[in-house]
Design a protein around this motif. Structure first.
Motif, PDB file in Angstrom:
ATOM      1  N   ARG A   2       0.873  -1.177   0.000  1.00 56.77           N
ATOM      2  CA  ARG A   2       0.000   0.000   0.000  1.00 56.77           C
ATOM      3  C   ARG A   2       0.907   1.223   0.000  1.00 56.77           C
ATOM      4  O   ARG A   2       1.770   1.354   0.860  1.00 56.77           O
ATOM      5  CB  ARG A   2      -0.870   0.026   1.242  1.00 56.77           C
ATOM      6  CG  ARG A   2      -1.901  -1.050   1.276  1.00 56.77           C
ATOM      7  CD  ARG A   2      -2.586  -1.009   2.608  1.00 56.77           C
ATOM      8  NE  ARG A   2      -3.823  -1.744   2.557  1.00 56.77           N
ATOM      9  CZ  ARG A   2      -4.814  -1.584   3.398  1.00 56.77           C
ATOM     10  NH1 ARG A   2      -4.715  -0.714   4.382  1.00 56.77           N
ATOM     11  NH2 ARG A   2      -5.905  -2.292   3.283  1.00 56.77           N
ATOM     12  N   LEU A   4       1.181   5.548  -0.384  1.00 64.25           N
ATOM     13  CA  LEU A   4       0.544   6.859  -0.365  1.00 64.25           C
ATOM     14  C   LEU A   4       1.444   7.816  -1.149  1.00 64.25           C
ATOM     15  O   LEU A   4       2.641   7.913  -0.873  1.00 64.25           O
ATOM     16  CB  LEU A   4       0.394   7.359   1.077  1.00 64.25           C
ATOM     17  CG  LEU A   4      -0.182   8.758   1.239  1.00 64.25           C
ATOM     18  CD1 LEU A   4      -1.633   8.805   0.793  1.00 64.25           C
ATOM     19  CD2 LEU A   4      -0.048   9.220   2.686  1.00 64.25           C
ATOM     20  N   SER A  21       0.552   0.980  -9.957  1.00 66.49           N
ATOM     21  CA  SER A  21      -0.802   0.514  -9.613  1.00 66.49           C
ATOM     22  C   SER A  21      -1.112  -0.896 -10.113  1.00 66.49           C
ATOM     23  O   SER A  21      -2.070  -1.506  -9.654  1.00 66.49           O
ATOM     24  CB  SER A  21      -1.858   1.501 -10.120  1.00 66.49           C
ATOM     25  OG  SER A  21      -1.850   1.566 -11.528  1.00 66.49           O
ATOM     26  N   HIS A  24       0.423  -2.698  -6.882  1.00 65.84           N
ATOM     27  CA  HIS A  24       0.293  -2.114  -5.553  1.00 65.84           C
ATOM     28  C   HIS A  24      -1.016  -1.343  -5.435  1.00 65.84           C
ATOM     29  O   HIS A  24      -1.588  -0.922  -6.429  1.00 65.84           O
ATOM     30  CB  HIS A  24       1.465  -1.169  -5.274  1.00 65.84           C
ATOM     31  CG  HIS A  24       2.798  -1.815  -5.458  1.00 65.84           C
ATOM     32  ND1 HIS A  24       3.339  -2.692  -4.546  1.00 65.84           N
ATOM     33  CD2 HIS A  24       3.693  -1.733  -6.471  1.00 65.84           C
ATOM     34  CE1 HIS A  24       4.518  -3.111  -4.972  1.00 65.84           C
ATOM     35  NE2 HIS A  24       4.753  -2.555  -6.150  1.00 65.84           N
ATOM     36  N   THR A  25      -1.458  -1.149  -4.191  1.00 62.59           N
ATOM     37  CA  THR A  25      -2.629  -0.326  -3.913  1.00 62.59           C
ATOM     38  C   THR A  25      -2.147   1.094  -3.660  1.00 62.59           C
ATOM     39  O   THR A  25      -1.318   1.321  -2.777  1.00 62.59           O
ATOM     40  CB  THR A  25      -3.386  -0.854  -2.682  1.00 62.59           C
ATOM     41  OG1 THR A  25      -3.746  -2.212  -2.916  1.00 62.59           O
ATOM     42  CG2 THR A  25      -4.632  -0.031  -2.413  1.00 62.59           C
ATOM     43  N   ILE A  26      -2.653   2.034  -4.442  1.00 58.08           N
ATOM     44  CA  ILE A  26      -2.202   3.419  -4.372  1.00 58.08           C
ATOM     45  C   ILE A  26      -3.285   4.311  -3.768  1.00 58.08           C
ATOM     46  O   ILE A  26      -4.448   4.251  -4.169  1.00 58.08           O
ATOM     47  CB  ILE A  26      -1.848   3.956  -5.785  1.00 58.08           C
ATOM     48  CG1 ILE A  26      -0.868   3.035  -6.508  1.00 58.08           C
ATOM     49  CG2 ILE A  26      -1.327   5.398  -5.697  1.00 58.08           C
ATOM     50  CD1 ILE A  26       0.488   2.916  -5.880  1.00 58.08           C
ATOM     51  N   TYR A  27      -2.875   5.139  -2.805  1.00 61.68           N
ATOM     52  CA  TYR A  27      -3.708   6.195  -2.248  1.00 61.68           C
ATOM     53  C   TYR A  27      -3.012   7.510  -2.556  1.00 61.68           C
ATOM     54  O   TYR A  27      -1.795   7.555  -2.691  1.00 61.68           O
ATOM     55  CB  TYR A  27      -3.864   6.042  -0.729  1.00 61.68           C
ATOM     56  CG  TYR A  27      -4.604   4.790  -0.338  1.00 61.68           C
ATOM     57  CD1 TYR A  27      -5.987   4.769  -0.300  1.00 61.68           C
ATOM     58  CD2 TYR A  27      -3.909   3.627  -0.023  1.00 61.68           C
ATOM     59  CE1 TYR A  27      -6.669   3.607   0.050  1.00 61.68           C
ATOM     60  CE2 TYR A  27      -4.579   2.468   0.329  1.00 61.68           C
ATOM     61  CZ  TYR A  27      -5.961   2.467   0.361  1.00 61.68           C
ATOM     62  OH  TYR A  27      -6.630   1.327   0.699  1.00 61.68           O
ATOM     63  N   ARG A  40      -6.854   4.258  -5.463  1.00 64.65           N
ATOM     64  CA  ARG A  40      -8.039   3.817  -4.724  1.00 64.65           C
ATOM     65  C   ARG A  40      -8.834   5.011  -4.220  1.00 64.65           C
ATOM     66  O   ARG A  40     -10.053   5.049  -4.316  1.00 64.65           O
ATOM     67  CB  ARG A  40      -7.613   2.927  -3.565  1.00 64.65           C
ATOM     68  CG  ARG A  40      -8.739   2.578  -2.656  1.00 64.65           C
ATOM     69  CD  ARG A  40      -9.148   1.174  -2.410  1.00 64.65           C
ATOM     70  NE  ARG A  40      -8.681   0.124  -3.234  1.00 64.65           N
ATOM     71  CZ  ARG A  40      -8.256  -1.045  -2.780  1.00 64.65           C
ATOM     72  NH1 ARG A  40      -8.196  -1.261  -1.485  1.00 64.65           N
ATOM     73  NH2 ARG A  40      -7.919  -2.003  -3.598  1.00 64.65           N
ATOM     74  N   PRO A  55      -5.892   4.779   5.314  1.00 63.50           N
ATOM     75  CA  PRO A  55      -5.493   3.460   5.807  1.00 63.50           C
ATOM     76  C   PRO A  55      -3.979   3.380   5.975  1.00 63.50           C
ATOM     77  O   PRO A  55      -3.236   4.142   5.364  1.00 63.50           O
ATOM     78  CB  PRO A  55      -5.963   2.506   4.702  1.00 63.50           C
ATOM     79  CG  PRO A  55      -6.451   3.325   3.593  1.00 63.50           C
ATOM     80  CD  PRO A  55      -6.447   4.761   3.987  1.00 63.50           C
ATOM     81  N   ASP A  56      -3.524   2.469   6.827  1.00 62.88           N
ATOM     82  CA  ASP A  56      -2.087   2.283   7.001  1.00 62.88           C
ATOM     83  C   ASP A  56      -1.460   1.904   5.671  1.00 62.88           C
ATOM     84  O   ASP A  56      -2.008   1.120   4.911  1.00 62.88           O
ATOM     85  CB  ASP A  56      -1.815   1.179   8.024  1.00 62.88           C
ATOM     86  CG  ASP A  56      -2.109   1.623   9.440  1.00 62.88           C
ATOM     87  OD1 ASP A  56      -2.031   2.830   9.716  1.00 62.88           O
ATOM     88  OD2 ASP A  56      -2.399   0.757  10.280  1.00 62.88           O
ATOM     89  N   VAL A  57      -0.301   2.486   5.403  1.00 64.30           N
ATOM     90  CA  VAL A  57       0.417   2.218   4.155  1.00 64.30           C
ATOM     91  C   VAL A  57       1.813   1.700   4.483  1.00 64.30           C
ATOM     92  O   VAL A  57       2.309   1.873   5.592  1.00 64.30           O
ATOM     93  CB  VAL A  57       0.501   3.478   3.264  1.00 64.30           C
ATOM     94  CG1 VAL A  57      -0.883   3.908   2.805  1.00 64.30           C
ATOM     95  CG2 VAL A  57       1.214   4.617   3.974  1.00 64.30           C
ATOM     96  N   ASP A  58       2.439   1.066   3.497  1.00 61.96           N
ATOM     97  CA  ASP A  58       3.794   0.535   3.663  1.00 61.96           C
ATOM     98  C   ASP A  58       4.858   1.551   3.284  1.00 61.96           C
ATOM     99  O   ASP A  58       5.985   1.479   3.766  1.00 61.96           O
ATOM    100  CB  ASP A  58       3.968  -0.716   2.788  1.00 61.96           C
ATOM    101  CG  ASP A  58       2.968  -1.793   3.153  1.00 61.96           C
ATOM    102  OD1 ASP A  58       3.057  -2.311   4.279  1.00 61.96           O
ATOM    103  OD2 ASP A  58       2.090  -2.102   2.327  1.00 61.96           O
TER     104      ASP A  58
END
Length: 108
Positions: A2, A4, A21, A24-27, A40, A55-58
């Motif tokens: 994840r 950000l 993307s 990985h999940t991108i915010y 997202r 949300p918590d990201v890596d």
């Protein structure tokens, strides 16, 4: 992972989203928050005033900043607010994050 990305709608952010993307999940965090393929959700600059919203990201990739003012309309405090205060705000978010292990700061 994840991730950000601040400044997710700038040139570099747009290209990172395209590249990252797929796996990985991108915010995003940006001054504008339209829908963007591969992101997202994009949060506005006041995200920290709403605890638990992101949300918590890596990892965090900080791209946002004010570099040029071709129309010579921006006040000096705008540069300080974006380049200094916003960077501190995002870095503090990273330090407080229980999950984020990587922080990248891009300045050109």
């Amino acid at each position: 992972m994840r991730i950000l990305i601040s400044g997710v709608h700038v040139f570099v952010g747009t290209n990172l989203v395209k590249a990252l993307s797929k796996e990985h999940t991108i915010y995003g965090v940006d001054i504008v928050s339209p829908l963007k393929k591969g992101v997202r959700f994009t949060f506005d600059w006041n995200y920290q005033e709403k605890p638990g919203e992101i949300p918590d990201v890596d990892a965090i990739i900080h791209l946002a900043g004010k570099a040029h003012d071709t129309k010579n309309e921006a006040a000096a405090d705008v540069y300080f607010k974006v380049n200094s205060e916003l960077t501190k705000k995002i870095y503090d978010y990273y330090l407080a994050s229980p999950r984020a292990k990587k922080f990248f700061h891009w300045k050109c």
